[in-house]
Design an enzyme around this catalytic site. Structure first.
Site, PDB file in Angstrom:
ATOM      1  N   SER A  55     -20.234   7.960   6.689  1.00 42.66           N
ATOM      2  CA  SER A  55     -19.701   8.176   5.270  1.00 42.66           C
ATOM      3  C   SER A  55     -20.369   7.254   4.131  1.00 42.66           C
ATOM      4  CB  SER A  55     -18.461   8.324   5.172  1.00 42.66           C
ATOM      5  OG  SER A  55     -17.890   6.847   5.495  1.00 42.66           O
ATOM      6  N   HIS A  56     -21.038   6.142   4.710  1.00 45.44           N
ATOM      7  CA  HIS A  56     -21.728   5.202   3.726  1.00 45.44           C
ATOM      8  C   HIS A  56     -23.089   4.621   4.329  1.00 45.44           C
ATOM      9  CE1 HIS A  56     -17.461   4.941   2.494  1.00 45.44           C
ATOM     10  NE2 HIS A  56     -18.084   4.625   1.657  1.00 45.44           N
ATOM     11  N   ASP A 196     -15.497  10.825   3.636  1.00 49.55           N
ATOM     12  CA  ASP A 196     -15.166  11.680   4.856  1.00 49.55           C
ATOM     13  C   ASP A 196     -14.700  13.066   4.297  1.00 49.55           C
ATOM     14  OD1 ASP A 196     -16.287  10.025   7.081  1.00 49.55           O
ATOM     15  OD2 ASP A 196     -14.325   8.772   6.772  1.00 49.55           O
TER      16      ASP A 196
HETATM   17  P1  NDP Z   1     -11.821   4.482   9.862  1.00 53.66           P
HETATM   18  O1  NDP Z   1     -10.580   4.981   9.560  1.00 53.66           O
HETATM   19  O2  NDP Z   1     -12.953   5.126  10.228  1.00 53.66           O
HETATM   20  O3  NDP Z   1     -11.947   2.953  10.598  1.00 53.66           O
HETATM   21  C1  NDP Z   1     -11.014   1.845  10.168  1.00 53.66           C
HETATM   22  C2  NDP Z   1     -11.135   0.889  11.116  1.00 53.66           C
HETATM   23  O4  NDP Z   1     -10.498   1.015  12.228  1.00 53.66           O
HETATM   24  C3  NDP Z   1     -12.230   0.297  11.671  1.00 53.66           C
HETATM   25  O5  NDP Z   1     -12.834  -0.840  11.757  1.00 53.66           O
HETATM   26  C4  NDP Z   1     -12.375   1.393  12.876  1.00 53.66           C
HETATM   27  O6  NDP Z   1     -13.707   0.515  13.954  1.00 53.66           O
HETATM   28  C5  NDP Z   1     -11.373   1.027  13.408  1.00 53.66           C
HETATM   29  N1  NDP Z   1     -10.867   2.076  14.309  1.00 53.66           N
HETATM   30  C6  NDP Z   1     -11.034   3.420  14.117  1.00 53.66           C
HETATM   31  N2  NDP Z   1     -10.494   4.333  14.951  1.00 53.66           N
HETATM   32  C7  NDP Z   1      -9.933   3.389  15.882  1.00 53.66           C
HETATM   33  C8  NDP Z   1      -9.348   3.412  17.003  1.00 53.66           C
HETATM   34  N3  NDP Z   1      -9.319   4.652  17.952  1.00 53.66           N
HETATM   35  N4  NDP Z   1      -8.921   2.415  17.693  1.00 53.66           N
HETATM   36  C9  NDP Z   1      -9.431   0.950  17.277  1.00 53.66           C
HETATM   37  N5  NDP Z   1      -9.938   0.892  16.149  1.00 53.66           N
HETATM   38  C10 NDP Z   1     -10.375   1.989  15.320  1.00 53.66           C
HETATM   39  O7  NDP Z   1     -12.401   3.825   8.361  1.00 53.66           O
HETATM   40  P2  NDP Z   1     -12.016   4.516   6.783  1.00 53.66           P
HETATM   41  O8  NDP Z   1     -12.276   6.046   6.862  1.00 53.66           O
HETATM   42  O9  NDP Z   1     -10.821   4.163   6.444  1.00 53.66           O
HETATM   43  O10 NDP Z   1     -13.076   3.829   6.001  1.00 53.66           O
HETATM   44  C11 NDP Z   1     -14.509   4.137   6.159  1.00 53.66           C
HETATM   45  C12 NDP Z   1     -15.472   3.291   5.296  1.00 53.66           C
HETATM   46  O11 NDP Z   1     -15.406   3.680   4.074  1.00 53.66           O
HETATM   47  C13 NDP Z   1     -15.400   1.907   5.392  1.00 53.66           C
HETATM   48  O12 NDP Z   1     -16.479   1.177   5.975  1.00 53.66           O
HETATM   49  C14 NDP Z   1     -14.888   1.431   4.037  1.00 53.66           C
HETATM   50  O13 NDP Z   1     -15.280   0.344   3.632  1.00 53.66           O
HETATM   51  C15 NDP Z   1     -15.443   2.417   3.236  1.00 53.66           C
HETATM   52  N6  NDP Z   1     -14.891   2.657   1.911  1.00 53.66           N
HETATM   53  C16 NDP Z   1     -15.564   2.080   0.774  1.00 53.66           C
HETATM   54  C17 NDP Z   1     -15.118   2.196  -0.363  1.00 53.66           C
HETATM   55  C18 NDP Z   1     -15.653   1.700  -1.462  1.00 53.66           C
HETATM   56  O14 NDP Z   1     -15.054   1.514  -2.786  1.00 53.66           O
HETATM   57  N7  NDP Z   1     -16.902   0.850  -1.346  1.00 53.66           N
HETATM   58  C19 NDP Z   1     -13.966   2.681  -0.621  1.00 53.66           C
HETATM   59  C20 NDP Z   1     -13.197   3.594   0.478  1.00 53.66           C
HETATM   60  C21 NDP Z   1     -13.694   3.373   1.799  1.00 53.66           C
HETATM   61  P3  NDP Z   1     -15.102   1.284  13.931  1.00 53.66           P
HETATM   62  O15 NDP Z   1     -15.799   1.085  12.759  1.00 53.66           O
HETATM   63  O16 NDP Z   1     -15.554   0.596  15.191  1.00 53.66           O
HETATM   64  O17 NDP Z   1     -15.144   2.692  14.405  1.00 53.66           O
HETATM   65  O1  PYC Z   2     -15.477   6.466   0.614  1.00 52.48           O
HETATM   66  O2  PYC Z   2     -13.653   6.401  -0.557  1.00 52.48           O
HETATM   67  C1  PYC Z   2     -15.090   6.155  -0.332  1.00 52.48           C
HETATM   68  C2  PYC Z   2     -15.744   5.372  -1.304  1.00 52.48           C
HETATM   69  C3  PYC Z   2     -15.297   5.173  -2.659  1.00 52.48           C
HETATM   70  C4  PYC Z   2     -16.578   4.406  -3.110  1.00 52.48           C
HETATM   71  C5  PYC Z   2     -17.416   4.389  -2.235  1.00 52.48           C
HETATM   72  N1  PYC Z   2     -16.755   4.867  -1.020  1.00 52.48           N
END
Ligand code: NDP
Ligand code: PYC
Length: 344
Positions: A55-56, A196
């Protein structure tokens, strides 16, 4: 398709990490960033793709390019670093990206953390469009503990409210451990990352229940209904909502950046990047009393495994990383060809 890109099947090919960094660097420079900014963003984006953080990774490139073309962000910005106090560094990112601002302040931040035991980096006037783990993991690789928060754009309804206000506001944490890669987690405080939801919409998939609401505030599993006038929910009800509020306070109020609701893309068609702030806290655990921190964190992992845990946060990424570095990064052929067009 190029001669250097062996195909996996009709739809995907393999590319080496360095080649992908080079290709992305060319794309960023071609679309208006300085070579320095391009180097930072290309490494960040290729690292996400390498680790399966889809997703990134490459998925974000059209958003970067439309944002640069819209004039919303300055791809040539020179961050201004201010040494505020013994444990406090501030950076004005100059309406540029957050990662070059972090890069500019990194050395002074680490020096302060090693000297005082803890140091804080407050970035404002910045755009963060990436995964957050690449910002913290390198600190843990050199023995430090790091925590970062960044706010994004209004699309999350606070628990108990009627309309969206918060961003998807991730929290990332990294800590060294004795016998393995650092312990790292990186999670949006929304039930699902906005990226996502976009990917689900593109693939025609439904969301799991409890992630979002439609334009009438009714629960929906349709990603398009979330994206077109609807909103996301925090993860974990009032608990995730409180963490998201904390991220707004630390990443925006404390840094001097915008809250997720304080900027507006309307005058910049194509703008996609949140114009907000980011906070990092770096701790030198060698200052703690007793056994080494890395031994203690290893012991915690050992005990988690002993009670049956099979997957630590970060395990999936590291497995994907090892495979990508061994065999090449699997990239959709259409996306690869598009990158080559954009680079040329
Ligand atoms: P996920 O829900 O996919 O994962 C969150 C964390 O939980 C990760 O460290 C992941 O490890 C871990 N994890 C996931 N599933 C399991 C499991 N079954 N057991 C143990 N650990 C688990 O991530 P999000 O969807 O919440 O976020 C995705 C990305 O989006 C992030 O990198 C975040 O920084 C980015 N994002 C960026 C934003 C911005 O403003 N720049 C805003 C919002 C999100 P692993 O990676 O190893 O799967
Ligand atoms: O996936 O929520 C997100 C996000 C916001 C800004 C960058 N990624």
């Amino acid at each position: 398709m190029s001669a250097q890109s062996p195909t996996v099947d009709n739809a995907s090919a393999l590319i080496g990490f360095d080649e992908l960094v080079g290709l992305l660097h060319a794309v960023f420079v071609k679309h208006g960033t300085s070579p320095q900014v391009a180097a930072t963003l290309a490494h960040n984006c290729a690292s996400a793709e390498r680790d399966g953080a889809h997703s990134h990774g490459i998925f974000r490139i059209p958003g970067y390019l439309s944002t640069l073309a819209s004039g919303w962000v300055d791809g040539q910005a020179l961050p201004v670093v201010t040494d505020v106090a013994s444990g406090f560094v501030r950076v004005d990112a100059g309406n540029g990206f957050a990662q070059p601002a972090l890069a500019a302040a990194r050395d002074v931040l680490v020096t302060k953390a090693r000297s005082a035991g803890i140091a804080l980096l407050a970035i404002h006037n910045s755009h963060h469009f990436a995964a957050l783990w690449p910002d913290v993991e390198p600190f843990a690789e050199e023995g430090l503990v790091a925590l970062s928060v960044v706010n994004s754009m209004t699309c999350v309804v606070p628990h108990g409210a009627d309309r969206p206000l918060f961003g998807t506001n991730p929290i990332a944490f990294a800590a060294p451990r004795a016998d393995g890669p650092p312990i790292v987690f990186d999670l949006a405080t929304s039930a699902i990352a906005h990226g996502d939801v976009q990917i689900a919409a593109r693939k025609g998939e439904r969301l799991p229940p409890g992630m979002g609401v439609d334009s009438l505030g009714q629960p929906t599993t349709d990603p398009r209904a979330v994206l077109e006038g609807g909103a996301l929910l925090p993860f974990g009800g009032h608990k995730g909502s409180a963490l998201s509020m904390m991220v707004e306070l630390l990443a925006a109020a404390l840094t001097g950046g915008h809250f997720s609701f304080e900027f507006n893309w309307a005058d910049h068609p194509g703008a996609r990047t949140p114009w907000t702030g980011q906070l990092l806290i770096v701790i030198d655990p060698s200052k703690t009393a007793g056994q080494s921190f890395a031994e203690r964190s290893q012991e915690l992992v050992r005990q988690m495994h002993a009670v049956g845990l099979r997957r630590l946060p970060g395990d999936r990424r590291h497995r994907t990383r090892a495979k990508s570095l061994e065999e090449g990064i699997v990239v959709e052929l259409d996306a690869l060809n598009q990158l080559r067009d954009w680079a040329s």
